[in-house]
Design an enzyme around this catalytic site. Structure first.
Site, mmCIF file in Angstrom:
data_model
loop_
_atom_site.group_PDB
_atom_site.id
_atom_site.type_symbol
_atom_site.label_atom_id
_atom_site.label_comp_id
_atom_site.label_asym_id
_atom_site.label_seq_id
_atom_site.Cartn_x
_atom_site.Cartn_y
_atom_site.Cartn_z
ATOM 1 N N GLU A 37 -4.386 -11.105 -13.208
ATOM 2 C CA GLU A 37 -3.206 -10.303 -13.525
ATOM 3 C C GLU A 37 -2.101 -11.142 -14.155
ATOM 4 O O GLU A 37 -1.421 -10.687 -15.076
ATOM 5 C CB GLU A 37 -2.685 -9.603 -12.264
ATOM 6 C CG GLU A 37 -3.606 -8.519 -11.711
ATOM 7 C CD GLU A 37 -3.783 -7.351 -12.663
ATOM 8 O OE1 GLU A 37 -2.964 -7.182 -13.578
ATOM 9 O OE2 GLU A 37 -4.769 -6.607 -12.488
ATOM 10 N N TYR A 120 4.365 -4.286 -10.928
ATOM 11 C CA TYR A 120 3.016 -4.008 -11.421
ATOM 12 C C TYR A 120 1.979 -4.937 -10.786
ATOM 13 O O TYR A 120 0.940 -4.487 -10.288
ATOM 14 C CB TYR A 120 2.962 -4.147 -12.952
ATOM 15 C CG TYR A 120 1.551 -4.224 -13.465
ATOM 16 C CD1 TYR A 120 0.794 -3.068 -13.599
ATOM 17 C CD2 TYR A 120 0.953 -5.442 -13.770
ATOM 18 C CE1 TYR A 120 -0.520 -3.121 -14.030
ATOM 19 C CE2 TYR A 120 -0.350 -5.507 -14.197
ATOM 20 C CZ TYR A 120 -1.090 -4.351 -14.329
ATOM 21 O OH TYR A 120 -2.383 -4.407 -14.737
ATOM 22 N N ASP A 138 1.714 0.181 -16.197
ATOM 23 C CA ASP A 138 1.888 -0.757 -17.307
ATOM 24 C C ASP A 138 1.947 0.045 -18.597
ATOM 25 O O ASP A 138 2.075 1.276 -18.571
ATOM 26 C CB ASP A 138 0.752 -1.789 -17.339
ATOM 27 C CG ASP A 138 -0.597 -1.182 -17.711
ATOM 28 O OD1 ASP A 138 -0.713 0.070 -17.733
ATOM 29 O OD2 ASP A 138 -1.537 -1.946 -17.983
#
Length: 350
Positions: A37, A120, A138
C-alpha cells in the site's frame, strides 16, 4: 440496504472472475499488505509491482526492514518519487519492530497514528489483513461511486471526501470487507477507468446513473489544481583528472529530501550566462588553476512533479586540479539520486 447488498455481491462476483494476479494478494500478512500500500501510493501497479518484489526480497519481514540504513532504502526507492514515503516506511518499521515487538497494530485507531499511514492505508490494512469493516476510498473508488450513483460533489473539496467515505462505508460487505475493498478498487482500475471506460460490458451498466444520463466524462468532479510552480535548476558538475565529482545531500524540507545531487544554483529564470556560473564554481571548488566550463544541454531538461515543473541545466567543469570532498563517478550508484540526476548520470557516463 438490499441495493447495497446487491451492489457488493455483483462487485465481488466480477472480482473473483477478473482480478489480477498480484503478489501482495497471496498473503494476509499485514507487513506485506502495508508495504504494498505504501509503494502503490501515487504509483501505478505496473510500476510498483517490481519495487514491491524488490523490497520483499531485500526485507522479508518487519525486523529486516527496521535494521536497514535510510540511504539503502532510498536507493531501492529510487524512481518511485515522493521520497517521504520511503522515509516514513523506515520510521514506522523501526517503531513496530522496536516498540511493538514486531507485531503489527490490528486496529484502525492504532494504524492511523503511524507515520505515512492515512485513512485509506489504515482502512486497507485492517480490512484485508484483519477483516475489520473499514471502507477504503481512493481515486478508483471516487470514480466508480460518483458515476454509478451520479454524485457531483467535488472529490477534492472539504465536503466531498466525507460524502464518498460515508457511502463507501454503507456499501461495504462487513462479512468480507477485504475482498469488497479490493474488488471496488480493481473495478475502477480495469473497467470504470478515467478515459474510455468499458461501459458496454460493465456489469453495472443497466443501473449506472452516469451512463444513463450521459455524464461519464464529467464525473467525478474535481476542482482545478493549484498553479504549477516553475523552478530553474543549474547543476555544477565537476569532472576532474581523477574521474571524481562532487555531490551533496539535500537536507532541507523540499523535494528530494535526503537524496543526493550535484552542487546546485537555482535561478529566477531560464536564461543563465557563463558569467553567472563562473563565480559559483570558484566559490564551490576553490579552484586556483584554469578550468574548462561546458554547458551540457543547450535546452533545459523538463522534469514534471505534481505541483512543480523543473527546468534543469547541467554545467560541466573540467579541471586537472585535485579537489577535496569528492566521489568517484563509478561510486555514484551507491547513492540515492533523484531520477532527474540519475538520468543525467547514465547518459553522461555512456
Amino acid at each position: 440496504m438490499r441495493q447495497n447488498h446487491k451492489f457488493s455481491n455483483t462487485l465481488k462476483m466480477w472480482y473473483l472472475m477478473n482480478q489480477r494476479d498480484l503478489p501482495w494478494r497471496k498473503s494476509k500478512d499485514p507487513y506485506f499488505i502495508w508495504l504494498s500500500e505504501i509503494i502503490l501510493q501515487q504509483t501505478r501497479i505496473s510500476q510498483g509491482t517490481s519495487y514491491y518484489e524488490k523490497f520483499v526480497r531485500e526485507f522479508d519481514d518487519i525486523f529486516a526492514l527496521a535494521e536497514a540504513d535510510e540511504s539503502h532504502v532510498l536507493n531501492l526507492w529510487q524512481g518511485l518519487g515522493y521520497y517521504s514515503r520511503a522515509r516514513n516506511l523506515l520510521s514506522t518499521a523501526k517503531h513496530i519492530a522496536n516498540e511493538l515487538n514486531g507485531i503489527f497494530p490490528g486496529t484502525y485507531k492504532e494504524l492511523i497514528q503511524l507515520k505515512g499511514i492515512g485513512d485509506y492505508t489504515a482502512s486497507a490494512i485492517v480490512s484485508i489483513a484483519f477483516d475489520k469493516p473499514h471502507a477504503t476510498v481512493d481515486g478508483n473508488v471516487y470514480r466508480v461511486l460518483s458515476r454509478y450513483f451520479g454524485i457531483s460533489n467535488p472529490i477534492n473539496d472539504t465536503k466531498g471526501p466525507k460524502v464518498f467515505k460515508e457511502l463507501a462505508q454503507q456499501l461495504l460487505d462487513i462479512e468480507d470487507p477485504g475482498t469488497h475493498n479490493q474488488a471496488l478498487m480493481e473495478f475502477g482500475a480495469l473497467v470504470c477507468t478515467p478515459k474510455n471506460p468499458k461501459c458496454t460490458t460493465c456489469v453495472f451498466n443497466p443501473s449506472c446513473s452516469a451512463l444513463q444520463n450521459g455524464m461519464i466524462s464529467s464525473l467525478p468532479v474535481k476542482l482545478k489544481k493549484l498553479k504549477v510552480k516553475k523552478r530553474y535548476l543549474n547543476y555544477i558538475v565537476l569532472n576532474n583528472k581523477d574521474s571524481n565529482t562532487r555531490i551533496r545531500q539535500r537536507i532541507h524540507k523540499d523535494i528530494w529530501q535526503h537524496l543526493y545531487e550535484f552542487p546546485l544554483f537555482e535561478a529566477e529564470n531560464i536564461l543563465i550566462e557563463y558569467t553567472q556560473i563562473e563565480p559559483l564554481i570558484a566559490k564551490e571548488f576553490n579552484l586556483k588553476e584554469s578550468y574548462t566550463l561546458i554547458k551540457y544541454n543547450n535546452e533545459p531538461i523538463v522534469h514534471k512533479l505534481t505541483h512543480q515543473t523543473l527546468y534543469a541545466s547541467f554545467w560541466i567543469v573540467h579541471t586537472n586540479e585535485p579537489i577535496e570532498n569528492t566521489t568517484n563517478w563509478e561510486d555514484l550508484n551507491e547513492y540515492a539520486l533523484p531520477v532527474l540526476i540519475q538520468n543525467f548520470v547514465d547518459k553522461y557516463q555512456n
